[in-house]
Motif scaffolding. Sequence first.
Motif, PDB file in Angstrom:
ATOM      1  N   UNK A 157     -29.919  45.736  -8.018  1.00 41.49           N
ATOM      2  CA  UNK A 157     -31.375  45.905  -7.991  1.00 41.49           C
ATOM      3  C   UNK A 157     -32.043  44.892  -7.069  1.00 41.49           C
ATOM      4  N   UNK A 158     -31.516  43.650  -7.077  1.00 40.72           N
ATOM      5  CA  UNK A 158     -32.172  42.595  -6.308  1.00 40.72           C
ATOM      6  C   UNK A 158     -31.985  42.749  -4.806  1.00 40.72           C
ATOM      7  N   UNK A 159     -31.085  43.635  -4.373  1.00 40.04           N
ATOM      8  CA  UNK A 159     -30.989  43.915  -2.945  1.00 40.04           C
ATOM      9  C   UNK A 159     -32.299  44.519  -2.437  1.00 40.04           C
ATOM     10  N   UNK A 160     -33.004  45.145  -3.350  1.00 36.56           N
ATOM     11  CA  UNK A 160     -34.259  45.816  -2.983  1.00 36.56           C
ATOM     12  C   UNK A 160     -35.476  45.085  -3.552  1.00 36.56           C
ATOM     13  N   UNK A 161     -35.243  44.066  -4.370  1.00 42.13           N
ATOM     14  CA  UNK A 161     -36.345  43.423  -5.083  1.00 42.13           C
ATOM     15  C   UNK A 161     -37.331  42.745  -4.142  1.00 42.13           C
ATOM     16  N   UNK A 162     -36.820  41.878  -3.262  1.00 45.18           N
ATOM     17  CA  UNK A 162     -37.717  41.105  -2.395  1.00 45.18           C
ATOM     18  C   UNK A 162     -38.477  42.002  -1.421  1.00 45.18           C
ATOM     19  N   UNK A 163     -37.810  42.899  -0.661  1.00 45.05           N
ATOM     20  CA  UNK A 163     -38.584  43.749   0.252  1.00 45.05           C
ATOM     21  C   UNK A 163     -39.566  44.666  -0.476  1.00 45.05           C
ATOM     22  N   UNK A 164     -39.183  45.195  -1.640  1.00 47.26           N
ATOM     23  CA  UNK A 164     -40.080  46.071  -2.382  1.00 47.26           C
ATOM     24  C   UNK A 164     -41.298  45.287  -2.884  1.00 47.26           C
ATOM     25  N   UNK A 165     -41.045  44.071  -3.373  1.00 48.51           N
ATOM     26  CA  UNK A 165     -42.150  43.228  -3.856  1.00 48.51           C
ATOM     27  C   UNK A 165     -43.109  42.883  -2.716  1.00 48.51           C
ATOM     28  N   UNK A 166     -42.563  42.453  -1.581  1.00 49.28           N
ATOM     29  CA  UNK A 166     -43.413  42.084  -0.445  1.00 49.28           C
ATOM     30  C   UNK A 166     -44.213  43.277   0.061  1.00 49.28           C
ATOM     31  N   UNK A 167     -43.557  44.447   0.148  1.00 44.90           N
ATOM     32  CA  UNK A 167     -44.260  45.649   0.604  1.00 44.90           C
ATOM     33  C   UNK A 167     -45.402  46.002  -0.341  1.00 44.90           C
ATOM     34  N   UNK A 168     -45.130  45.944  -1.643  1.00 47.17           N
ATOM     35  CA  UNK A 168     -46.144  46.317  -2.633  1.00 47.17           C
ATOM     36  C   UNK A 168     -47.343  45.373  -2.583  1.00 47.17           C
ATOM     37  N   UNK A 169     -47.060  44.070  -2.520  1.00 44.70           N
ATOM     38  CA  UNK A 169     -48.162  43.099  -2.460  1.00 44.70           C
ATOM     39  C   UNK A 169     -48.946  43.256  -1.160  1.00 44.70           C
ATOM     40  N   UNK A 170     -48.239  43.520  -0.055  1.00 47.28           N
ATOM     41  CA  UNK A 170     -48.929  43.685   1.234  1.00 47.28           C
ATOM     42  C   UNK A 170     -49.810  44.927   1.225  1.00 47.28           C
ATOM     43  N   UNK A 171     -49.279  46.044   0.681  1.00 46.61           N
ATOM     44  CA  UNK A 171     -50.060  47.275   0.624  1.00 46.61           C
ATOM     45  C   UNK A 171     -51.264  47.116  -0.292  1.00 46.61           C
ATOM     46  N   UNK A 172     -51.051  46.459  -1.439  1.00 47.64           N
ATOM     47  CA  UNK A 172     -52.172  46.243  -2.365  1.00 47.64           C
ATOM     48  C   UNK A 172     -53.232  45.348  -1.729  1.00 47.64           C
TER      49      UNK A 172
END
Length: 627
Positions: A230-245
Amino acid sequence: MAWSLRNIRRYPVVAATVLVGVIGLLLWAGGWAAGVQWLFSGFALVVAAVQAVGMVKDIMRGHWGLDILAVTAIVATVLVGEYVAGLVIVLMLSGGEALEDYANRRAKRELDALLTRSPQRAHRVDGDRIVEVDVAMVAVGDVLLVRPSEIVPVDGELVSAETALDESSITGESVPVEKIAGDEVMSGSVNGQLAVEIRATATAEASQYQRIVVLVRQAAESKAPVVRLADRYAVPFTLFSLALAGLAWLLSGDPVRFAEVLVLATPCPLLIAAPVAFIGGMSRAARNGVVVKGGGVLEQLARARTVVFDKTGTLTKGSPTLVEVRTEPGFDENELLGMVASAEQYSSHVLATSLIAAAHERGILLSEAGWARESATNGVVARIGGREVVVGKFAFVAQHAPNAARTGIESGQLAIYVAVDGRFAGALLASDRVRDNAASTIDRLGALGVRNTMMLTGDAQATADHIATELGITRVRAECLPADKVAEIAAIGERPVIMVGDGVNDAPVLAAADVGIAMGAKGSTAASESADAVIMLDDISRTVRAVSIGQDTMRIALQSIWLGIVLSVALMIVAAFGLIPATAGAAIQELVDLATILNALRAIGQRRDIARFTRVDRPEAVTAAVG
């Protein structure tokens, strides 16, 4: 009521969230809207604080997980006044844990079944009485009564004339297996409609079923690589979500947009999909006769590029069979074989069973010896029918028969020499036959992407080369000590590496390989304990099933993760334009969680097993069905 109380204790946060929601509805109905806001907001912040403590501990250990999104979303909704959405997110997170627990219980059904069905009692025959005893008290040689539909408590041999056994929990074979007197019966199999007697050949602790139970318990207690995957995708997904928000907030000037986007970015799909898929894959492997000691093993199996085999007992049957009887003048083939088999009744050598079986196949009656003595590693001398029979290695027989002469043998064969009354009588040639499905197993592994093959054996080079050529194995290292095998495994560049073996001498190399697979049905306990996966049947083709299940499991886990990511990203983009309110977004995200769980449950794969493995492993069944 008991069920409800048990689930309340099991999922206290879910229960508390529902209770807070009901109280909030009552307050709202009573006209106290401000109280509802304070109640929902306070409860959501308390849950967020608890989550944040765990999150900070993980970060201090260098583990950046997905829970930062959940905490940020809860806090953001409360700060912008979307307190109902905050409570829904809390319910979604706690409910996600409950859904995961349910899915895990569903996926571990086959694993749990092995543990709960472990035989506890046995019916021992003592003279004219039947005594019920604890299964741990059964000794080798005890005669046991197995009643209709009862589980066979220990390994044994059938004393009664015949029966039919359901071995599906052990072998995965759905068709009852017919047994006749003298056949082996495995503990854990279910007796048919006739009460039968068996003679115990192993204690409960050493029996097949108990060995499976121990291995399954180890597998159930092991932790799948959920966090790593899961953590292979955790950091990029988190950064993308915060950036989009943040971008939605910046362009709209409305902080509510920030909360609306993050509500749909909660990480439940990533956190839930992987564990459900891995546990489902472990369950599926157990149902197919392969106990996998952890989800990490499935991941390695899925990526494997090289497979290394031991020879004796793995690629070959491990029990040499008679291929030719060469007699000297004055001796008949059946006469010589009868004397040899009669003498071998008093030998502990591995060849003894094969020679006795060969005599039985020819209908030769064996004689009792007047006396017999065995010379360890050399042979046996016995008085059979008034004649002295010497069976064994050439040097040993030559001591009793000076006219003994070596006989020519082909690669892969061995000779057993015989002397009768001090005169050389001939030789019996035996060969350790290659397993019928060894070549097809190697071909099917190649089709799955495991194309590099190697054999490591302590046997002679000529014999190893003969077997390797017959099976199409590309690399061979013969006359290996255990340390040599470990060094060879370490030197292989095409990784991950699967090692398949069965003997005590294979234990170190099984532990050294990326994935060690032990042939556990007849192999040593040491090999099984050091291996990452254990084939509980004497069937090398289960290696193919293990790799196939590993690949299926990884594919489904990744599909489920990407399904959650794609759906969440699409919904976040829609929410960025203000088209999905925060409360509605939280409810929609629950449906995304459900979709990922249902997809991950496909890793259990029962229908695919029936369609794929029946077609490949039992083509005669398909032919019969078509006919």
